[in-house]
Design a protein around this motif. Structure first.
Motif, PDB file in Angstrom:
ATOM      1  N   ASN A  87       0.864  -1.179   0.000  1.00 15.31           N
ATOM      2  CA  ASN A  87       0.000   0.000   0.000  1.00 15.31           C
ATOM      3  C   ASN A  87       0.902   1.231   0.000  1.00 15.31           C
ATOM      4  OD1 ASN A  87      -2.306   1.560   0.050  1.00 15.31           O
ATOM      5  ND2 ASN A  87      -3.088   0.758   1.973  1.00 15.31           N
ATOM      6  N   THR A  88       0.296   2.392  -0.008  1.00 15.63           N
ATOM      7  CA  THR A  88       1.028   3.655   0.002  1.00 15.63           C
ATOM      8  C   THR A  88       0.526   4.484   1.175  1.00 15.63           C
ATOM      9  OG1 THR A  88       1.086   3.551  -2.407  1.00 15.63           O
ATOM     10  CG2 THR A  88       1.658   5.645  -1.406  1.00 15.63           C
ATOM     11  N   SER A 105       1.144  -5.374   3.612  1.00 16.94           N
ATOM     12  CA  SER A 105      -0.155  -4.783   3.950  1.00 16.94           C
ATOM     13  C   SER A 105      -1.324  -5.686   3.575  1.00 16.94           C
ATOM     14  CB  SER A 105      -0.302  -3.433   3.238  1.00 16.94           C
ATOM     15  OG  SER A 105       0.645  -2.520   3.705  1.00 16.94           O
ATOM     16  N   CYS A 106      -1.056  -6.943   3.272  1.00 11.88           N
ATOM     17  CA  CYS A 106      -2.112  -7.826   2.765  1.00 11.88           C
ATOM     18  C   CYS A 106      -3.262  -7.993   3.757  1.00 11.88           C
ATOM     19  CB  CYS A 106      -1.551  -9.178   2.335  1.00 11.88           C
ATOM     20  SG  CYS A 106      -0.491  -9.966   3.533  1.00 11.88           S
ATOM     21  N   ALA A 128     -10.157  -4.568   3.864  1.00 13.66           N
ATOM     22  CA  ALA A 128     -10.807  -3.497   3.105  1.00 13.66           C
ATOM     23  C   ALA A 128     -11.553  -4.055   1.900  1.00 13.66           C
ATOM     24  CB  ALA A 128      -9.765  -2.470   2.661  1.00 13.66           C
ATOM     25  N   ALA A 129     -10.925  -4.949   1.144  1.00  9.17           N
ATOM     26  CA  ALA A 129     -11.577  -5.527  -0.042  1.00  9.17           C
ATOM     27  C   ALA A 129     -12.807  -6.327   0.348  1.00  9.17           C
ATOM     28  CB  ALA A 129     -10.596  -6.405  -0.814  1.00  9.17           C
ATOM     29  N   ALA A 147      -7.840   0.539   3.389  1.00  7.70           N
ATOM     30  CA  ALA A 147      -6.862  -0.299   4.097  1.00  7.70           C
ATOM     31  C   ALA A 147      -5.945   0.554   4.968  1.00  7.70           C
ATOM     32  CB  ALA A 147      -6.048  -1.113   3.101  1.00  7.70           C
ATOM     33  N   LEU A 148      -5.521   1.707   4.449  1.00  8.72           N
ATOM     34  CA  LEU A 148      -4.667   2.596   5.235  1.00  8.72           C
ATOM     35  C   LEU A 148      -5.423   3.151   6.437  1.00  8.72           C
ATOM     36  CD1 LEU A 148      -1.910   3.929   5.544  1.00  8.72           C
ATOM     37  CD2 LEU A 148      -2.746   5.806   4.100  1.00  8.72           C
TER      38      LEU A 148
END
Length: 158
Positions: free
Chosen positions: A77-78, A88-89, A95-96, A146-147
Motif C-alpha cells: 500500500n502507500t 499490507s495484505c 478493506a476488499a 486499508a490505510l
C-alpha cells in the motif's frame, strides 16, 4: 552510500523472510510429527491426518460450493507521504472484503466467476481456484480504506 545501505538492508530483510509456500509446507510437515513421525501432514479439527494438498483441495471445493471467489487485493500500500508500505495484505484483504460486502465497488471483480460449475469430486485432482483481481478504481478505494483501517487498528492497540 545511502543507496548501498538501503540495498543491504533490503537484502538482509529479504534473507530473513521465508517464502510463504515454504513456510506453510513446513508447518504442515511439522504439525503432526509427535504422533506420526513418518507422516508429512497435519490433522483436521476432528483429528484425521491430512496433507497440505488435501487441505487446499477441501478449501477450494468449499469455496466453489459456496460460489465464493477470493479477491487478490495485493500486499503493498502507500502511506500519506506516498511511501510504499510492504506486508499490507491483512489490511488490504479486510478493506476488499468489507467494500465488496457492502456493494461499494462499481465493478464487481467476482462477477465473471459467478455461478461456476467446474466442481471436481475426484479428491486426487487439484481444483484450480479462481482468484479475482481488482480494477484500478476499486484497487485505489481498497488501498485508501486499508490505510485507514491500519491506522485505526494501530491506534487501538497502542
Amino acid at each position: 552510500d545511502d543507496e548501498d545501505s538501503i540495498s543491504s538492508r533490503a537484502t538482509a530483510i529479504g534473507a530473513r523472510l521465508k517464502d510463504h509456500r515454504e513456510l506453510v509446507n513446513g508447518l504442515f510437515a511439522n504439525d503432526n510429527r509427535a504422533s506420526d513421525p513418518s507422516f508429512n501432514g497435519s490433522t483436521t479439527g476432528n483429528g484425521e491426518v491430512t496433507s497440505l494438498q488435501n487441505a487446499v483441495h477441501s478449501q477450494s471445493q468449499m469455496l466453489s460450493e459456496m460460489n465464493v471467489v477470493p479477491i487478490d487485493a495485493g500486499s503493498t500500500n502507500t502511506n500519506e507521504r506516498k511511501l510504499t508500505i510492504n506486508n499490507s495484505c491483512f489490511y488490504l484483504s479486510l478493506a476488499a472484503s468489507y467494500l465488496s460486502g457492502v456493494g461499494a465497488f462499481a465493478i464487481d471483480p467476482t462477477v465473471i466467476y459467478s455461478n461456476r460449475s467446474h466442481m471436481n469430486d475426484d479428491s486426487n485432482q487439484t481444483i484450480e481456484m479462481d482468484i479475482a483481481t481488482l480494477p484500478k478504481r476499486e484497487k485505489q478505494l481498497t488501498m485508501k480504506l486499508a490505510l485507514q483501517l491500519k491506522r485505526a487498528i494501530e491506534a487501538a492497540v497502542m
